[in-house]
Design a protein around this motif. Structure first.
Motif: not given
Length: 221
Positions: A1-22
């Motif tokens: 598993m690469t870092s790109f699709i692992s936790q907690p990386f993906s969790r942090v990234l999803d949160r940041l993109f949600n913040e960005t869209s808002a």
């Protein structure tokens, strides 16, 4: 598993993109009070960029998901070990590049941001994602922070700070870019001087525009 699709990386990234869209920069109170001509002038200014980005300090100013994936792929395919980033903001692009370093077996990413509150946010996000050990965040004006104590060789350079400074930042680091190094610049329509330099093969670069706002270049020699 690469870092790109692992936790907690993906969790942090999803949160940041949600913040960005808002938080759309174009809908901010600061921009709404400016004419289109004044917005364009500020984006191209080499003297007023501190005031501009200070007024936008609460906004992520992040790359898109697609650009983030591109950064990861370029850093992985180029087996990057030494990366420099101009413009940390909340650390979205930094996360992608640091994940690539992790999956390349390690390395160092030097990133710079002049807004203290953003430095704190980026450091927190990188720590949460488990990537802070690969990143050195330098606080201050990039013309100062990237002028000394740089690695001898740079494998990848990301330009995503004040657009008018792209030629100046490139000049600081150009001698350290190895042949084959990638340079990715965002929103280059605000830096015609930079585009003219990168699109001239005689200057040592091969360059191509991607989508509407990304210029991907490679150092030839």
């Amino acid at each position: 598993m690469t870092s790109f699709i692992s936790q907690p990386f993906s969790r942090v990234l999803d949160r940041l993109f949600n913040e960005t869209s808002a938080l759309d920069p174009s809908s901010s109170i600061f921009f709404s009070q400016l004419s289109q001509a004044e917005q364009q002038r500020l984006m191209r200014s080499k003297t007023d960029y501190v005031d501009l980005y200070s007024a936008l300090k609460h906004l992520p100013l992040a790359v898109s998901r697609e650009t983030g994936m591109l950064l990861y792929m370029l850093a992985r395919s180029g087996k990057a070990k030494s990366i420099v980033e101009f413009g940390t903001s909340f650390g979205v692009s930094t996360l992608h590049l640091a994940a690539a370093l992790r999956d390349n077996g390690g390395g160092l990413l030097i990133t710079t941001e002049f807004e203290p509150s953003k430095v704190a946010r980026a450091r927190s996000n990188l720590t949460e994602a488990g990537l802070i050990d690969l990143v050195e965040i330098r606080e201050g004006d990039a013309l100062d922070t990237l002028a000394t104590n740089m690695p001898e060789t740079i494998d990848l350079l990301l330009l995503d700070g004040a657009k008018a400074l792209y030629p100046d930042i490139l000049a600081l680091l150009e001698s350290r870019l190895r042949p084959g190094a990638f340079i990715i610049a965002d929103n280059t329509e605000y830096s015609p001087e930079y585009l003219a330099r990168m699109r001239c093969v005689a200057n040592g670069y091969m360059s191509v525009a991607l989508a509407d706002d990304i210029e991907l270049s490679m150092r030839l020699f």
